[in-house]
Design an enzyme around this catalytic site. Structure first.
Site: not given
Ligand code: AMP
Ligand code: MG
Length: 474
Positions: A91, A249
């Site tokens: 999410g 995702d």
């Molecule tokens: P991603 O690296 O964009 O694929 O993110 C993977 C998951 O980690 C997703 O659910 C993001 O919303 C969550 N996420 C990444 N960085 C953060 C952060 N600084 N705070 C909260 N959630 C995070």
């Molecule tokens: Mg992502």
């Protein structure tokens, strides 16, 4: 947070899908919003008032300090396979969808703040972003758009005046991201793994209406996603682009490139190139991307089986056949893209071997990807090889195909946002100087333009300048 009268006509079709698809969450206000960049051409394309966005009220919205009237801020729920392992609940942990706007031409777009504070999906994260990934995503996504690649866009970047802790304190920032939607393969997985067939169907109907109006049913939608991803990944390959985190995702069902994290363009060409510090096995190496796309699309296909009729065996057979259609679509797109890079507008099947021979010569010489291909159009390709003999031998066969150099010039950018240039823009940005960032965005936003005063930005990294590892570091 204050309510503001934003002259934006939000229309929030995703929020209307109802409970279970998202959590209502407002952005968390920041200490001191500061302007970095506003993308005026994109604002115009969306039918938004760029002068208002540039006003203090606009800045407050872009920083998450004011909730514009008509917005219905939500964090979207999704799951995802990360490096092959299923995470049932991811999410939007650091992003909030303010709402959707309908552009003057009728196209619908999400307006999302990324780095806007914690949400119910944040787990242990802070919901924030630091300046580095915000500048990288802005520059790379806008280059991709300028190069004609389906992608999310960057409408604005602002500083927060607050530190973000990533091993050390770094300046915080918020990116305003625009997408035709933020619905991912992982959004379908979220409902499929919960056995929530009603919401799965609601989601599929929403995606069909929004992205694949001609599809008719879930199988047609699946075929549509597969076809668009085949095109998008072929375009990545033709630019030497490595997404870096092709988790399910991070794959949009619209076909747009999404979630620019530790992404990078190759300088020296080698098919096994990996940049991401967390990709130790090379799962998402440049040459692996088409196979990974198939793997991700197979996850989507299996999610959709329950929507494909009562005869499960038949549904599985049809979904499998659709996924097995990817390689042919991809190969055709790949040949079209790479033949164009060679100046061949109407490729023959034996042109594939001609492209592959050049790539092998380039890999052996670790030739610069962008400069070599651009050099085909400008007659400077040989200069990039220490030993030009293998290239010269290939060049004779290529010339015999009578390439159209104007076709090559239109397919091979003069500039890409090179890693070391992005790094330099970030380093300056951290000190409060955004001049290198603005120059990089301007120059890579006109990637086929041979302007003399941007020539330095075409240069590959010099000794000691090359950036070989990129970090999620969000
Ligand atoms: P991603 O690296 O964009 O694929 O993110 C993977 C998951 O980690 C997703 O659910 C993001 O919303 C969550 N996420 C990444 N960085 C953060 C952060 N600084 N705070 C909260 N959630 C995070
Ligand atoms: Mg992502």
């Amino acid at each position: 947070m204050t309510q503001s009268h934003a002259p934006i006509a939000f229309d929030n079709s995703y929020a209307r899908l109802g409970p279970g698809f998202f959590a209502r969450t407002a952005p968390t206000p920041v200490a001191q919003p500061g302007r970095i960049a506003l993308n005026r051409p994109l604002a115009e394309r969306l039918g938004l008032d760029a002068d208002w966005l540039d006003s203090d009220a606009g800045l407050a919205m872009l920083a998450g300090n004011a909730s514009p009237q008509g917005a219905d801020p939500i964090a979207q729920a999704y799951a995802g396979h990360q490096f092959g392992g299923l995470s049932p609940q991811l999410g939007d942990g650091r992003a909030v969808l303010l709402g959707e706007v309908v552009a003057p031409d009728g196209a619908r777009f999400d307006i999302q703040l990324k780095g806007s504070g914690p949400t119910p999906f944040s787990r242990r994260g802070d919901g924030r972003a630091w300046l580095g990934p915000v500048l990288r995503e802005y520059a790379v996504s806008e280059f991709m758009a300028a190069a004609g690649v389906p992608t999310t866009r960057a409408l604005a970047a602002v500083t927060t005046g607050e530190p973000v802790w990533r091993e050390t304190a770094l300046p915080g920032a918020v990116l305003t991201r625009v997408a035709s939607s933020h619905i991912r393969v992982g959004t379908f997985e979220y409902f499929a793994i919960r056995g929530d067939i009603d919401r799965l169907r609601t989601l599929a109907d929403h995606v069909i209406a929004r992205h694949y109006p001609d599809a008719g049913d879930a199988l047609g939608m699946l075929r549509g996603v597969i076809a668009r991803q085949a095109e998008t990944v072929a375009q990545w390959m033709a630019l030497g682009f490595i997404h870096g985190v092709m988790n399910t995702d991070n794959m949009a069902v619209s076909g747009e490139t999404i979630d620019y994290g530790p992404c990078a363009f190759m300088d020296a060409y080698h098919p096994d190139t990996v940049f991401s510090s967390i990709d130790r096995g090379g799962r998402y190496a440049w040459a692996e991307q088409p196979q990974v796309a198939v793997w991700n699309l197979a996850q989507l296909a299996s999610c959709l089986i329950p929507l494909m009729g009562d005869d499960t065996d038949r549904a599985v057979a049809q979904a499998t056949e659709a996924v097995h259609g990817f390689p042919a679509l991809y190969q055709a797109a790949w040949l079209r893209r790479f033949a164009a890079k060679l100046g061949l507008a109407n490729p023959r099947s034996d042109d594939r071997a001609l492209v592959e021979r050049l790539l092998t010569i380039m890999a052996n010489a670790r030739a610069d990807f962008t400069r070599t291909f651009r050099g085909l159009a400008t007659g400077e390709a040989a200069a990039g090889f220490t030993d030009p003999a293998p290239y010269r031998a290939w060049e004779r066969d290529w010339q015999a195909r009578r390439p159209d150099l104007a076709v090559a010039a239109a397919a091979n950018p003069a500039r890409i946002p090179r890693n070391h240039r992005i790094q330099a823009a970030i380093d300056a940005g951290v000190t409060g100087d955004f001049t290198p960032f603005h120059r990089l965005v301007a120059a890579t936003g006109a990637p086929f333009d041979d302007r003399a005063d941007w020539r330095d930005l075409s240069q590959p990294p010099g000794d000691g300048e090359a950036v070989r590892v990129t970090y999620c570091g969000t």
